[in-house]
Design an enzyme around this catalytic site. Structure first.
Site, short mmCIF file in Angstrom:
data_model
loop_
_atom_site.label_atom_id
_atom_site.label_comp_id
_atom_site.label_asym_id
_atom_site.label_seq_id
_atom_site.Cartn_x
_atom_site.Cartn_y
_atom_site.Cartn_z
N CYS A 101 0.83 -1.22 0.00
CA CYS A 101 0.00 0.00 0.00
C CYS A 101 0.86 1.26 0.00
O CYS A 101 0.35 2.37 0.05
CB CYS A 101 -0.93 0.02 1.21
SG CYS A 101 -2.13 -1.30 1.17
N CYS A 144 6.91 8.19 2.54
CA CYS A 144 7.35 9.49 2.03
C CYS A 144 7.98 10.34 3.14
O CYS A 144 8.10 9.89 4.28
CB CYS A 144 6.14 10.22 1.45
SG CYS A 144 4.88 10.47 2.70
N ASP A 174 2.96 2.49 2.32
CA ASP A 174 3.40 3.01 3.62
C ASP A 174 3.42 1.88 4.63
O ASP A 174 2.46 1.12 4.71
CB ASP A 174 2.40 4.05 4.17
CG ASP A 174 2.53 5.39 3.50
OD1 ASP A 174 3.65 5.85 3.29
OD2 ASP A 174 1.47 5.97 3.20
N CYS A 232 -0.43 10.06 7.10
CA CYS A 232 0.81 9.67 7.79
C CYS A 232 0.65 9.84 9.30
O CYS A 232 1.16 9.02 10.08
CB CYS A 232 1.99 10.53 7.30
SG CYS A 232 2.33 10.29 5.57
#
Ligand code: FES
Length: 293
Positions: free
Chosen positions: A35, A61, A37, A105
Site C-alpha cells: 500500500c 514518504c 506506507d 501519515c
C-alpha cells in the site's frame, strides 16, 4: 510540490530514533509495503512504567518519516495511559501541521502507537489486526477506521477521508460507500451536538457567550460551509455584534451575504441569543481575492 513546515523538514532530514529495540516492551506494525506506507514502532519502559526509549522503521514518504520520528520524541517520558491518548491531530500539530493530502501519515503513526500499546498490554501476544468490514480493498481500510477518522477529524467529504486514511485513493469503487459512512457519522454527530449544546435563554457571562458562539460556529455552521469548500473564522465579539471572516470558497461566493444572514446569523440566534447580529470583518472583505462582484 507539498508545503512542509520547518519541523517536518528537520525530522525528515534528521530523523530521530531510527531503528528497532531488540527487547522491546511494545511492538506495533501497521500498513504494508503493497500500500506504499508501512511503520514499525517499538518502545521500552523504565522501572516507573514510563516510555524511556522508542524507535521506528518506516517505508514511506517524507511525511511518513517525519511523523514517525516526531512520534518517538513525543512519547518518550509518557506513561502508557498518556501515550494511549495521543491522537493523529496531536502528531500533526506537533509538526506545525501537515499538508491535507498527507494527514494519513499522522493516522498511521497513531495506529502504530495503538498497536504497540495493545501488544504491550497483552504481554506481546496480540499483533495488530484489522477490525470491521474492509470497505477499501485497494488500501485495506475498514469501516471502523473510516468512521474513526471522520469522527475525530470532523471530515465532510470523500476527498478528505482519502487524505486521512487513503481509502478511495485507488480504483475509486469504494467512494459511494465512504460517502454513505460520512452521511451516517455526521448525522449521528449532529444529534449528539443537539443534545449537548446548552439551552438558549439562560444568562451567559461574556466569556460563556463567546465560547458558545465559537462552539456554534464549529459544530453547526462550519461543517455546512466546508461541505462546499468554504470556511469561517470568528474574529471578534462586541456586545451583540459578531464579527466573522469567510474563507475558502465562501470568500468569493456571490451568495455570501445570504449565507451571512440566513445561515450564520440564523444559527447564532437559534443556539446562542436572539439579539445577535453578524458582520463581516472589514479587513477580510477588502482583501483583493475576496471581492465578489
Ligand atoms: S476499493 Fe477503495 S480505492 Fe479501490
Amino acid at each position: 510540490m507539498w508545503e512542509y513546515t520547518d519541523k517536518v523538514k528537520d525530522h525528515f532530514f534528521n530523523p530521530r530514533n531510527v531503528g528497532e529495540i531488540e527487547d522491546a516492551d511494545g511492538v506495533g506494525e501497521v500498513g504494508s509495503l503493497a500500500c506504499g506506507d508501512a511503520l514499525k514502532l517499538t518502545f521500552k519502559l523504565d522501572k516507573n512504567g514510563k516510555i524511556k526509549d522508542a524507535r521506528f522503521k518506516t517505508f514511506g514518504c517524507a511525511s511518513a518519516i517525519a511523523t514517525s520520528s516526531v512520534l518517538t520524541e513525543m512519547i518518550k517520558g509518557m506513561t502508557i495511559e498518556e501515550a494511549a491518548k495521543v491522537t493523529n491531530k496531536d502528531i500533526a500539530d506537533y509538526l506545525g501541521g501537515l499538508p491535507e493530502q498527507k494527514m494519513h501519515c499522522s493516522v498511521m503513526g497513531r495506529e502504530a502507537l495503538e498497536a504497540a500499546i495493545e501488544n504491550y498490554r497483552t504481554g506481546g501476544k496480540k499483533k495488530h489486526q484489522l477490525e470491521g468490514k474492509v470497505v477499501c480493498t485497494c488500501f485495506g481500510v475498514t469501516e471502523n477506521e473510516i468512521e474513526r477518522v471522520i469522527r475525530e477529524n470532523n471530515l465532510m467529504t470523500v476527498e478528505e477521508v482519502t487524505n486521512y486514511c487513503k481509502a478511495g485513493g485507488g480504483c475509486g469503487s469504494c467512494k459511494a460507500e465512504i460517502g454513505k459512512i460520512i452521511e451516517r457519522v455526521q448525522g449521528e454527530k449532529r444529534k449528539e451536538t443537539a443534545m449537548t449544546i446548552p439551552v438558549k435563554g439562560r444568562k451567559l457571562t461574556n466569556i460563556q457567550k463567546i465560547q458558545l458562539i465559537q462552539q456554534t460556529i464549529n459544530e453547526q455552521i462550519r461543517p455546512a460551509l466546508r461541505a462546499h469548500g468554504g470556511n469561517i473564522e470568528l474574529i471578534d465579539v462586541e456586545g451583540n455584534k459578531v464579527i466573522v471572516a469567510f474563507r475558502g470558497m465562501c470568500a468569493q461566493c456571490k451568495m455570501a451575504d445570504f449565507t451571512m444572514k440566513d445561515v450564520v446569523e440564523a444559527k447564532l440566534r437559534e443556539f446562542v441569543a436572539d439579539g445577535l447580529y453578524v458582520e463581516e470583518d472589514s479587513d477580510s472583505a477588502l482583501e483583493p481575492h475576496n471581492h465578489r462582484e
